[in-house]
Design a protein around this motif. Structure first.
Motif, mmCIF file in Angstrom:
data_model
loop_
_atom_site.group_PDB
_atom_site.id
_atom_site.type_symbol
_atom_site.label_atom_id
_atom_site.label_comp_id
_atom_site.label_asym_id
_atom_site.label_seq_id
_atom_site.Cartn_x
_atom_site.Cartn_y
_atom_site.Cartn_z
ATOM 1 N N ALA A 126 -6.472 -8.321 -2.696
ATOM 2 C CA ALA A 126 -6.837 -6.836 -2.610
ATOM 3 C C ALA A 126 -5.617 -5.833 -2.748
ATOM 4 C CB ALA A 126 -7.785 -6.640 -1.406
ATOM 5 N N LEU A 127 -4.387 -6.558 -2.314
ATOM 6 C CA LEU A 127 -3.289 -5.879 -1.922
ATOM 7 C C LEU A 127 -2.924 -4.785 -3.474
ATOM 8 C CD1 LEU A 127 -0.689 -8.206 -0.554
ATOM 9 C CD2 LEU A 127 -1.620 -6.296 0.321
ATOM 10 N N PRO A 128 -2.387 -3.539 -3.166
ATOM 11 C CA PRO A 128 -2.125 -2.899 -4.276
ATOM 12 C C PRO A 128 -1.124 -3.302 -5.140
ATOM 13 C CG PRO A 128 -1.172 -1.710 -2.309
ATOM 14 C CD PRO A 128 -1.741 -2.951 -1.949
ATOM 15 N N GLY A 129 -1.177 -2.850 -6.459
ATOM 16 C CA GLY A 129 -0.243 -3.496 -7.514
ATOM 17 C C GLY A 129 1.189 -2.934 -7.278
ATOM 18 N N VAL A 183 -0.147 -3.752 5.807
ATOM 19 C CA VAL A 183 -1.295 -4.718 5.907
ATOM 20 C C VAL A 183 -1.312 -4.824 7.682
ATOM 21 C CG1 VAL A 183 -2.160 -7.304 6.099
ATOM 22 C CG2 VAL A 183 -1.006 -6.241 3.985
ATOM 23 N N VAL A 184 -2.875 -4.838 8.330
ATOM 24 C CA VAL A 184 -3.071 -4.874 9.405
ATOM 25 C C VAL A 184 -3.978 -5.908 9.852
ATOM 26 C CG1 VAL A 184 -4.236 -3.878 11.564
ATOM 27 C CG2 VAL A 184 -2.662 -2.468 10.188
ATOM 28 N N ASP A 185 -3.559 -6.927 10.475
ATOM 29 C CA ASP A 185 -4.732 -8.096 10.765
ATOM 30 C C ASP A 185 -5.351 -7.696 12.464
ATOM 31 O OD1 ASP A 185 -5.616 -10.524 11.764
ATOM 32 O OD2 ASP A 185 -3.798 -11.661 11.632
ATOM 33 N N LEU A 186 -6.289 -7.161 12.402
ATOM 34 C CA LEU A 186 -6.851 -6.780 13.627
ATOM 35 C C LEU A 186 -7.736 -7.884 14.422
ATOM 36 C CD1 LEU A 186 -6.851 -3.845 14.745
ATOM 37 C CD2 LEU A 186 -8.850 -3.482 13.755
ATOM 38 N N CYS A 187 -7.766 -8.040 15.548
ATOM 39 C CA CYS A 187 -8.506 -9.284 16.303
ATOM 40 C C CYS A 187 -7.616 -10.364 15.826
ATOM 41 C CB CYS A 187 -9.926 -9.390 15.848
ATOM 42 S SG CYS A 187 -10.743 -7.906 16.343
ATOM 43 N N CYS A 188 -6.254 -10.269 15.846
ATOM 44 C CA CYS A 188 -5.370 -11.268 15.386
ATOM 45 C C CYS A 188 -5.423 -12.502 15.905
ATOM 46 C CB CYS A 188 -4.018 -10.727 15.331
ATOM 47 S SG CYS A 188 -3.266 -10.560 16.806
ATOM 48 N N GLY A 189 -5.743 -12.793 17.242
ATOM 49 C CA GLY A 189 -5.658 -14.212 18.026
ATOM 50 C C GLY A 189 -4.270 -14.688 17.583
ATOM 51 N N CYS A 190 -4.002 -15.666 17.292
ATOM 52 C CA CYS A 190 -2.445 -16.389 17.330
ATOM 53 C C CYS A 190 -1.781 -15.690 16.051
ATOM 54 C CB CYS A 190 -2.481 -17.746 17.326
ATOM 55 S SG CYS A 190 -3.027 -18.430 15.480
ATOM 56 N N GLY A 191 -2.335 -14.895 15.234
ATOM 57 C CA GLY A 191 -1.576 -14.221 14.080
ATOM 58 C C GLY A 191 -1.569 -15.009 12.880
ATOM 59 N N GLY A 224 1.215 6.245 13.719
ATOM 60 C CA GLY A 224 1.727 6.588 12.714
ATOM 61 C C GLY A 224 1.095 5.806 11.455
ATOM 62 N N LEU A 225 0.267 4.883 11.876
ATOM 63 C CA LEU A 225 -0.203 3.956 10.704
ATOM 64 C C LEU A 225 -1.699 4.577 10.248
ATOM 65 C CD1 LEU A 225 0.116 0.391 12.099
ATOM 66 C CD2 LEU A 225 1.750 1.767 10.878
ATOM 67 N N ARG A 226 -1.911 5.651 10.730
ATOM 68 C CA ARG A 226 -3.380 6.255 10.385
ATOM 69 C C ARG A 226 -3.330 6.763 8.958
ATOM 70 N NH1 ARG A 226 -4.607 9.224 15.576
ATOM 71 N NH2 ARG A 226 -6.153 7.854 16.484
ATOM 72 N N GLY A 227 -4.183 6.420 8.148
ATOM 73 C CA GLY A 227 -4.402 6.957 6.840
ATOM 74 C C GLY A 227 -3.371 5.958 5.831
ATOM 75 N N ARG A 228 -2.611 5.191 6.559
ATOM 76 C CA ARG A 228 -1.697 4.520 5.556
ATOM 77 C C ARG A 228 -1.903 3.091 5.368
ATOM 78 N NH1 ARG A 228 3.225 4.306 8.544
ATOM 79 N NH2 ARG A 228 3.926 3.140 6.776
ATOM 80 N N VAL A 229 -3.096 2.409 6.027
ATOM 81 C CA VAL A 229 -3.276 1.027 5.902
ATOM 82 C C VAL A 229 -3.696 0.528 4.497
ATOM 83 C CG1 VAL A 229 -4.272 -0.909 7.016
ATOM 84 C CG2 VAL A 229 -3.262 0.931 8.248
ATOM 85 N N ASP A 230 -2.939 -0.014 3.645
ATOM 86 C CA ASP A 230 -3.671 -0.618 2.540
ATOM 87 C C ASP A 230 -4.711 -1.637 2.453
ATOM 88 O OD1 ASP A 230 -1.626 0.851 0.531
ATOM 89 O OD2 ASP A 230 -0.211 -0.132 1.566
ATOM 90 N N VAL A 231 -4.567 -2.669 3.500
ATOM 91 C CA VAL A 231 -5.354 -3.866 3.562
ATOM 92 C C VAL A 231 -5.485 -4.057 5.132
ATOM 93 C CG1 VAL A 231 -5.747 -6.225 3.267
ATOM 94 C CG2 VAL A 231 -5.055 -5.079 1.410
ATOM 95 N N LEU A 232 -6.698 -3.995 5.401
ATOM 96 C CA LEU A 232 -7.015 -4.012 6.977
ATOM 97 C C LEU A 232 -7.859 -5.178 6.863
ATOM 98 C CD1 LEU A 232 -7.313 -3.421 9.976
ATOM 99 C CD2 LEU A 232 -9.115 -1.487 9.355
ATOM 100 N N VAL A 233 -7.597 -6.521 7.598
ATOM 101 C CA VAL A 233 -8.246 -7.581 7.614
ATOM 102 C C VAL A 233 -8.696 -7.738 9.137
ATOM 103 C CG1 VAL A 233 -6.125 -9.020 7.722
ATOM 104 C CG2 VAL A 233 -8.104 -10.093 6.664
ATOM 105 N N GLY A 271 -7.875 4.063 -1.433
ATOM 106 C CA GLY A 271 -7.952 3.171 -2.251
ATOM 107 C C GLY A 271 -7.752 1.746 -1.346
ATOM 108 N N GLY A 272 -7.486 2.096 -0.159
ATOM 109 C CA GLY A 272 -7.283 0.842 0.677
ATOM 110 C C GLY A 272 -8.461 0.146 0.892
ATOM 111 N N ALA A 273 -8.357 -1.432 1.532
ATOM 112 C CA ALA A 273 -9.446 -2.305 1.491
ATOM 113 C C ALA A 273 -9.627 -2.523 3.067
ATOM 114 C CB ALA A 273 -9.209 -3.544 0.489
ATOM 115 N N LEU A 274 -10.997 -2.920 2.993
ATOM 116 C CA LEU A 274 -11.271 -3.465 4.758
ATOM 117 C C LEU A 274 -11.906 -4.852 4.122
ATOM 118 C CD1 LEU A 274 -11.857 -3.508 7.733
ATOM 119 C CD2 LEU A 274 -13.901 -2.368 7.418
#
Ligand SMILES: C[S@@+](CC[C@H](N)C(=O)[O-])C[C@H]1O[C@@H](n2cnc3c(N)ncnc32)[C@H](O)[C@@H]1O
Length: 260
Positions: free
Chosen positions: A86-89, A98-106, A155-164, A215-218
């Motif tokens: 899903a990353l942009p071309g 990219v943001v990994d939310l609820c990342c646990g051990c990452g 500062g990440l607001r409106g800029r995240v390309d992929v939120l997983v 165009g970002g993806a969740l």
């Protein structure tokens, strides 16, 4: 690997370890003498093997996982692969965010960053998890502690390309029937998704629009039966959603995009 001590294999088997031979070999490779005995006793007492060893294999990586932190499941590798797809071309200026939310051990963010050059942020509410993630993501990404989006730099607001996000998605009423390894050794906050398992996923879907780039993806991992419900939730927040499924890994997720 040398053949493990048959007595050790027998002790592990008697404690209910199905893959006693393999586990004995891994434990023997990790320690010897009194140290090995400490590890064996922890395993026999029911601690997950990954906590005893302090590591888990995930998407070809060895990832540190400490006691009290959710053990990444192999099925979540499917979420990683979908996130990378899903990353942009290449026309995208700079490295995708990219943001990994609820990342646990990452593990998820780490695996994405191994497969693609990205700017990575990871966040979790549990400081035990983020301490572990900070070790796994040293030099790879930035780790934040806090409740969902409140943990992220503004500062990440409106800029995240992929939120997983692999949010907790076990319905509260099903926690009691989980294997004791999970129920007794992983934090309830990592498992319990509320009445239908989707409480946290709903909150992520509701907040995502503010953080995603055009165009970002969740992408959120979910149970198969929950997926159509969550896809509707995505739609209600303006995301064009579809359900993804990986048969081999028995993995399901909902993926949505902000229309440009
Ligand atoms: C199912 S685990 C997934 C961990 C990791 N992504 C993985 O797949 O290994 C869910 C994680 O969500 C975190 N969590 C639960 N509620 C949260 C919240 N409100 N804000 C941030 N993190 C939360 C838990 O601490 C736990 O680490």
């Amino acid at each position: 690997m040398p053949r493990p001590d048959p007595d050790l294999v027998a002790r592990l088997r008697a404690a209910g370890c199905v893959f006693a031979e393999d586990e004995a070999a891994l434990l023997t490779a990790a320690a010897d003498g009194p140290e090995l005995e400490v590890l064996v006793r922890r395993r026999i007492a029911g601690e997950p093997l990954e906590h005893v060893l302090g590591r888990v294999d995930f998407d070809g990586l060895t990832v540190r996982v400490t006691p009290g932190v959710f053990v990444p499941r192999r099925r979540s590798e499917a979420l990683v692969h979908a996130a990378v797809a899903a990353l942009p071309g290449s026309a995208h200026p700079g490295r995708p965010l990219v943001v990994d939310l609820c990342c646990g051990c990452g593990a998820l963010g780490l695996a994405v960053a191994r497969r693609a050059a990205v700017d990575l942020h990871a966040a979790d509410a549990d400081p035990v998890a983020t301490a572990c993630a900070a070790q796994n993501l040293a030099g790879v990404g930035t780790v934040h502690t806090g409740d969902l989006f409140a943990a992220l730099p503004t500062g990440l607001r409106g800029r995240v390309d992929v939120l997983v996000a692999n949010t907790p998605y076990v319905p509260s009423g099903a926690i009691g029937s989980m294997p004791p390894e999970a129920r007794d050794h992983e934090p309830r906050t990592a498992l319990d998704g509320g009445r239908d398992g989707l409480d946290t996923a709903r909150r992520v879907a509701a907040g995502a629009g503010e953080w995603l780039a055009p165009g970002g993806a969740l992408l959120i991992e979910t149970g198969t039966a929950q997926a159509p419900v969550l896809a509707e939730v995505f739609g209600g927040h303006g995301l064009v959603a579809h359900v993804g499924h990986d048969e081999d890994r028995d993995a399901t997720w909902v993926q949505g995009r902000v229309t440009v």
